[in-house]
Write an enzyme that holds these catalytic residues in place. Structure first.
Site, PDB file in Angstrom:
ATOM      1  N   HIS A 215       0.806  -1.443   0.071  1.00  0.00           N
ATOM      2  CA  HIS A 215       0.056   0.024   0.195  1.00  0.00           C
ATOM      3  C   HIS A 215       0.909   1.154  -0.184  1.00  0.00           C
ATOM      4  O   HIS A 215       1.016   2.040   0.975  1.00  0.00           O
ATOM      5  CB  HIS A 215      -1.107  -0.151   0.945  1.00  0.00           C
ATOM      6  CG  HIS A 215      -1.024  -0.480   2.435  1.00  0.00           C
ATOM      7  ND1 HIS A 215       0.164   0.184   3.272  1.00  0.00           N
ATOM      8  CD2 HIS A 215      -1.641  -1.359   3.116  1.00  0.00           C
ATOM      9  CE1 HIS A 215       0.213  -0.335   4.522  1.00  0.00           C
ATOM     10  NE2 HIS A 215      -0.786  -1.341   4.269  1.00  0.00           N
ATOM     11  N   HIS A 250      -7.371   6.541   0.778  1.00  0.00           N
ATOM     12  CA  HIS A 250      -5.838   6.334   0.971  1.00  0.00           C
ATOM     13  C   HIS A 250      -4.762   7.040   0.296  1.00  0.00           C
ATOM     14  O   HIS A 250      -3.750   7.257   0.723  1.00  0.00           O
ATOM     15  CB  HIS A 250      -5.749   4.811   0.893  1.00  0.00           C
ATOM     16  CG  HIS A 250      -6.279   3.929   2.140  1.00  0.00           C
ATOM     17  ND1 HIS A 250      -7.517   3.664   1.965  1.00  0.00           N
ATOM     18  CD2 HIS A 250      -5.869   3.347   2.979  1.00  0.00           C
ATOM     19  CE1 HIS A 250      -7.797   2.813   2.944  1.00  0.00           C
ATOM     20  NE2 HIS A 250      -6.928   2.649   3.845  1.00  0.00           N
ATOM     21  N   ASP A 273      -7.255  -3.713  -0.492  1.00  0.00           N
ATOM     22  CA  ASP A 273      -6.889  -3.735   1.108  1.00  0.00           C
ATOM     23  C   ASP A 273      -8.429  -3.634   1.872  1.00  0.00           C
ATOM     24  O   ASP A 273      -8.392  -3.050   2.906  1.00  0.00           O
ATOM     25  CB  ASP A 273      -6.151  -2.616   1.556  1.00  0.00           C
ATOM     26  CG  ASP A 273      -5.464  -2.567   2.988  1.00  0.00           C
ATOM     27  OD1 ASP A 273      -5.686  -3.712   3.723  1.00  0.00           O
ATOM     28  OD2 ASP A 273      -5.154  -1.511   3.398  1.00  0.00           O
TER      29      ASP A 273
HETATM   30 FE    FE Z   1      -1.511  -2.575   6.003  1.00  0.00          FE
END
Ligand code: FE
Length: 380
Positions: A215, A250, A273
């Site tokens: 990520h 994010h 995610d």
């Molecule tokens: Fe994580």
């Protein structure tokens, strides 16, 4: 049994073919037909009504959905998650664990393995261990109580229960360089995340085989003009793959645009995610035992407001990437399955081409999933 999919807009890396058809046979793609080509007869036919046919999505980072965590003690959890994922166009999934004691991880892997051997919805492409070998300063929504030093023996014990495809860890922590080399030796993809490594530390890891950032931008060293950190590493090192959570939460839209402007597209990996609230309404949930509040689709820890996974679906990740990046779908389609297949060494997945496995998704113009084919069989 053969199945002819016709009247499609076929989108695969390097291809965008309106009016195309695809013949499926014995779970594989037998042949692709461009518009106007003579079509064969088949046992069954399916009219795609001009909608987009793409390789089925491969989600390599997903903690849960449909009210279940991938690390749940409940044996039916993985099945429920996979039944939710296939409705979002995901045909292969890496269930992703959290920072937990080994016995808990082992139990999760036993459940994952039972499903992997007899899948009823999307397939399992190995488990992604996210943690527990991360930096306490970058724990994010990972439970700091169970953090520990990188331990290849623990990974191999878990790998023996059910295949581990990748491990996310902090490369700057003690023992992590040797750990990187050992993962590579075991055929497991090392990925740096939840880390405050410097660029120099990351490059040391690269020499041991580190080639992915988990990520990207979230829970890692920021770009600073005197120390470019892991964000800088992701931009500078063309060979390094980056996972991105393209939910506009994010990563802000400008960061997504910047990534697509500067990063080779064959190294961008869309991930969800996703956490357990995915596919369910806003409300109170949990992530690895920590209380999470989901509001307007954003999942945050109740204690400190840190982002705690997403409720993103892969079809929406691709839609967001399409709207923000300005890239053609024939290029962008690499980021939802082909790149993942290559990074993890998944054979014959991620392209619509003769000989490939017939794991496919049909989407309307708004990227809503209309049908999914798994091994050539319609699943919705
Ligand atoms: Fe994580």
């Amino acid at each position: 049994m053969s199945l002819l999919l016709k009247n499609l807009r076929l989108i695969s890396p390097g291809l965008d073919l309106p009016g195309a058809a695809v013949l499926l046979e014995a779970g594989h793609i037998k042949k692709v037909f461009a518009a106007g080509q003579q079509l064969p007869s088949a046992a069954h036919e399916f009219d795609g009504e001009g909608q987009m046919l793409m390789p089925g999505f491969i989600d390599i980072h997903c903690h849960g959905g449909m009210g279940y965590e991938a690390t749940s003690e409940q044996p039916q959890a993985i099945r429920s998650i996979c039944e939710g994922k296939i409705r979002d166009g995901v045909t292969s999934l890496c269930p992703t664990t959290l920072t937990l004691p080994e016995e808990k991880l082992a139990e999760s892997l036993r459940h994952i393995e039972a499903y992997r051997r007899a899948p009823s919805a999307c397939k399992i492409a190995g488990t992604h261990l996210e943690g527990p070998y991360i930096n306490p300063e970058c724990a994010g929504a990972q439970n700091p109580a169970y953090l520990r030093q990188a331990d290849i023996d623990e990974v191999l014990r878990l790998h023996a229960i059910s295949p581990v495809s990748m491990v996310t860890y902090a490369v700057e922590m003690p023992g992590s360089l040797e750990f990187t080399a050992s993962l590579r030796q075991a055929g497991i993809m090392p990925s740096c995340g939840h880390s405050n490594a410097t660029y120099a530390q990351f490059k040391e890891g690269m020499q041991k085989g580190l080639k992915c950032l988990t990520h990207f931008c979230n829970q890692m060293t920021k770009l600073h003009h005197r120390e470019i950190g892991l964000v800088g590493a992701g931009f500078c090192e063309d060979e390094v793959a980056i996972e991105i959570i393209c939910d506009k939460i994010h990563l802000c839209p400008d960061m997504v645009k910047m990534i697509f402007k500067f990063k080779p597209i064959d190294k961008i990996l869309l991930i969800s995610d996703a956490m357990e609230a995915t596919g369910l309404p806003d409300g109170d949930y949990q992530l690895g035992g920590l209380a999470v509040v989901v509001s307007d689709g954003a999942a945050r820890l109740a204690s400190n407001g840190a982002l705690a996974g997403s409720t993103l679906k892969m079809n929406i990740a691709l839609k967001n990437a399409y709207e923000l990046s300005g890239k053609a779908l024939s290029e962008l389609v690499q980021t939802s399955s082909w790149n993942q297949a290559r990074e993890l060494g998944l054979e014959k997945l991620g392209k619509i081409e003769a000989g490939y496995i017939a794991d496919l998704v049909l989407l309307d113009d708004d990227f809503q999933v209309k049908q999914v084919f798994l091994d050539g069989v319609a699943k919705l």
